[in-house]
Design a protein around this motif. Structure first.
Motif, PDB file in Angstrom:
ATOM      1  N   LEU A  36       0.827  -1.214   0.000  1.00 26.13           N
ATOM      2  CA  LEU A  36       0.000   0.000   0.000  1.00 26.13           C
ATOM      3  C   LEU A  36       0.858   1.260   0.000  1.00 26.13           C
ATOM      4  O   LEU A  36       0.530   2.246  -0.675  1.00 26.13           O
ATOM      5  N   GLN A  37       1.953   1.250   0.753  1.00 23.00           N
ATOM      6  CA  GLN A  37       2.874   2.391   0.723  1.00 23.00           C
ATOM      7  C   GLN A  37       3.408   2.603  -0.682  1.00 23.00           C
ATOM      8  O   GLN A  37       3.537   3.737  -1.148  1.00 23.00           O
ATOM      9  N   GLY A  38       3.722   1.520  -1.356  1.00 20.44           N
ATOM     10  CA  GLY A  38       4.211   1.617  -2.725  1.00 20.44           C
ATOM     11  C   GLY A  38       3.167   2.178  -3.667  1.00 20.44           C
ATOM     12  O   GLY A  38       3.468   3.020  -4.523  1.00 20.44           O
ATOM     13  N   LEU A  39       1.911   1.727  -3.524  1.00 15.24           N
ATOM     14  CA  LEU A  39       0.843   2.252  -4.372  1.00 15.24           C
ATOM     15  C   LEU A  39       0.597   3.735  -4.118  1.00 15.24           C
ATOM     16  O   LEU A  39       0.345   4.499  -5.054  1.00 15.24           O
ATOM     17  N   THR A  43       0.993   6.784  -6.941  1.00 14.85           N
ATOM     18  CA  THR A  43      -0.103   7.673  -7.314  1.00 14.85           C
ATOM     19  C   THR A  43       0.109   9.105  -6.830  1.00 14.85           C
ATOM     20  O   THR A  43      -0.641   9.992  -7.226  1.00 14.85           O
ATOM     21  N   GLY A  44       1.097   9.324  -5.995  1.00 12.72           N
ATOM     22  CA  GLY A  44       1.352  10.661  -5.454  1.00 12.72           C
ATOM     23  C   GLY A  44       2.330  11.449  -6.314  1.00 12.72           C
ATOM     24  O   GLY A  44       2.590  11.105  -7.471  1.00 12.72           O
ATOM     25  N   PRO A  45       2.878  12.515  -5.729  1.00 10.44           N
ATOM     26  CA  PRO A  45       3.874  13.327  -6.453  1.00 10.44           C
ATOM     27  C   PRO A  45       5.099  12.503  -6.850  1.00 10.44           C
ATOM     28  O   PRO A  45       5.415  11.504  -6.218  1.00 10.44           O
ATOM     29  N   ASP A  46       5.791  12.960  -7.914  1.00 12.36           N
ATOM     30  CA  ASP A  46       6.949  12.216  -8.422  1.00 12.36           C
ATOM     31  C   ASP A  46       8.151  12.273  -7.489  1.00 12.36           C
ATOM     32  O   ASP A  46       8.912  11.328  -7.392  1.00 12.36           O
ATOM     33  N   THR A  47       8.359  13.390  -6.820  1.00 15.28           N
ATOM     34  CA  THR A  47       9.534  13.534  -5.969  1.00 15.28           C
ATOM     35  C   THR A  47       9.156  14.146  -4.627  1.00 15.28           C
ATOM     36  O   THR A  47       8.179  14.868  -4.505  1.00 15.28           O
ATOM     37  N   TYR A  48       9.946  13.807  -3.644  1.00 15.46           N
ATOM     38  CA  TYR A  48       9.862  14.424  -2.327  1.00 15.46           C
ATOM     39  C   TYR A  48      11.230  15.015  -2.037  1.00 15.46           C
ATOM     40  O   TYR A  48      12.239  14.542  -2.535  1.00 15.46           O
ATOM     41  N   TYR A  49      11.254  16.038  -1.222  1.00 14.33           N
ATOM     42  CA  TYR A  49      12.540  16.611  -0.874  1.00 14.33           C
ATOM     43  C   TYR A  49      12.602  16.869   0.618  1.00 14.33           C
ATOM     44  O   TYR A  49      11.586  16.992   1.293  1.00 14.33           O
ATOM     45  N   LEU A  50      13.825  16.925   1.112  1.00 10.31           N
ATOM     46  CA  LEU A  50      14.099  17.208   2.514  1.00 10.31           C
ATOM     47  C   LEU A  50      15.189  18.257   2.547  1.00 10.31           C
ATOM     48  O   LEU A  50      16.274  18.053   1.985  1.00 10.31           O
ATOM     49  N   SER A  51      14.896  19.359   3.185  1.00 15.60           N
ATOM     50  CA  SER A  51      15.859  20.452   3.268  1.00 15.60           C
ATOM     51  C   SER A  51      16.476  20.473   4.659  1.00 15.60           C
ATOM     52  O   SER A  51      15.767  20.476   5.666  1.00 15.60           O
ATOM     53  N   ALA A  61      10.074   9.209  -5.858  1.00 16.58           N
ATOM     54  CA  ALA A  61       8.998   8.429  -5.253  1.00 16.58           C
ATOM     55  C   ALA A  61       8.553   7.269  -6.142  1.00 16.58           C
ATOM     56  O   ALA A  61       8.110   6.243  -5.632  1.00 16.58           O
ATOM     57  N   LYS A  62       8.655   7.397  -7.455  1.00 12.62           N
ATOM     58  CA  LYS A  62       8.193   6.329  -8.352  1.00 12.62           C
ATOM     59  C   LYS A  62       9.062   5.079  -8.217  1.00 12.62           C
ATOM     60  O   LYS A  62       8.549   3.972  -8.119  1.00 12.62           O
ATOM     61  N   GLY A  63      10.374   5.242  -8.210  1.00 13.35           N
ATOM     62  CA  GLY A  63      11.265   4.090  -8.039  1.00 13.35           C
ATOM     63  C   GLY A  63      11.059   3.420  -6.690  1.00 13.35           C
ATOM     64  O   GLY A  63      11.014   2.188  -6.587  1.00 13.35           O
ATOM     65  N   TRP A  64      10.910   4.231  -5.646  1.00 15.20           N
ATOM     66  CA  TRP A  64      10.668   3.713  -4.306  1.00 15.20           C
ATOM     67  C   TRP A  64       9.324   3.002  -4.262  1.00 15.20           C
ATOM     68  O   TRP A  64       9.180   1.956  -3.622  1.00 15.20           O
ATOM     69  N   GLY A  65       8.330   3.527  -4.950  1.00 20.48           N
ATOM     70  CA  GLY A  65       7.003   2.922  -4.973  1.00 20.48           C
ATOM     71  C   GLY A  65       7.006   1.550  -5.628  1.00 20.48           C
ATOM     72  O   GLY A  65       6.428   0.601  -5.100  1.00 20.48           O
ATOM     73  N   TRP A  66       7.675   1.438  -6.794  1.00 18.17           N
ATOM     74  CA  TRP A  66       7.740   0.135  -7.469  1.00 18.17           C
ATOM     75  C   TRP A  66       8.497  -0.876  -6.618  1.00 18.17           C
ATOM     76  O   TRP A  66       8.145  -2.055  -6.579  1.00 18.17           O
TER      77      TRP A  66
END
Length: 147
Positions: A36-39, A43-51, A61-66
């Motif tokens: 479910l986390q992967g799905l 379906t969410g945004p393509d990237t996340y960032y941490l500053s 996020a797509k690679g991590w999701g798959w």
């Protein structure tokens, strides 16, 4: 000439088969959550960032999701194999539980109680599967009568 024969030593079923079933259920629950986390990641945004004060981290996020979807499916299939007593499933279950324990060791400073609980469950799963995994298969197969 002597005949070579395979000697079958019957495996007695003990109360530990319940713990092997527990390991399978934990694998299914973990597989569903990870899938479910992967799905959600797919379906969410393509990237996340941490500053941080010194750096900017960008995550795909797509690679991590798959990866999580595949891992979730593997965990569910492993649990199904574990319920049937398959040897490959016992090996995969031990490897996954061992990796989980190692990852939790790295998380002890951030989440000490949760990490120790997960490590204890992982060790219990590893012990149950290694020491008593064959009993689950013996419990499922009917005894044969030799005449």
């Amino acid at each position: 000439m002597s005949k070579l024969s395979a000697v079958h030593h019957p495996v007695a079923s003990t109360g530990w088969t319940g713990w092997v079933s527990f390991a399978g259920i934990i694998l299914i629950i973990n597989g569903v959550f990870i899938g479910l986390q992967g799905l959600v990641a797919l379906t969410g945004p393509d990237t996340y960032y941490l500053s941080t004060p010194r750096a900017l981290f960008i995550f795909d996020a797509k690679g991590w999701g798959w990866w999580n979807v595949a891992l979730g499916v593997l965990l569910i299939l492993t649990a199904v194999g574990l319920f049937s007593g398959a040897a490959w499933a016992r090996i995969v279950a031990v490897v996954v539980a061992g990796l989980s324990a190692v990852v939790q060791l790295m998380l002890v400073p951030a989440q000490p109680w949760w990490s120790l609980i997960v490590i204890a469950i992982d060790v219990l799963i590893i012990f149950a599967v290694i020491a008593h995994g064959e009993e689950l298969r013996a419990e499922k197969t009917p005894p044969t009568v030799n005449s």
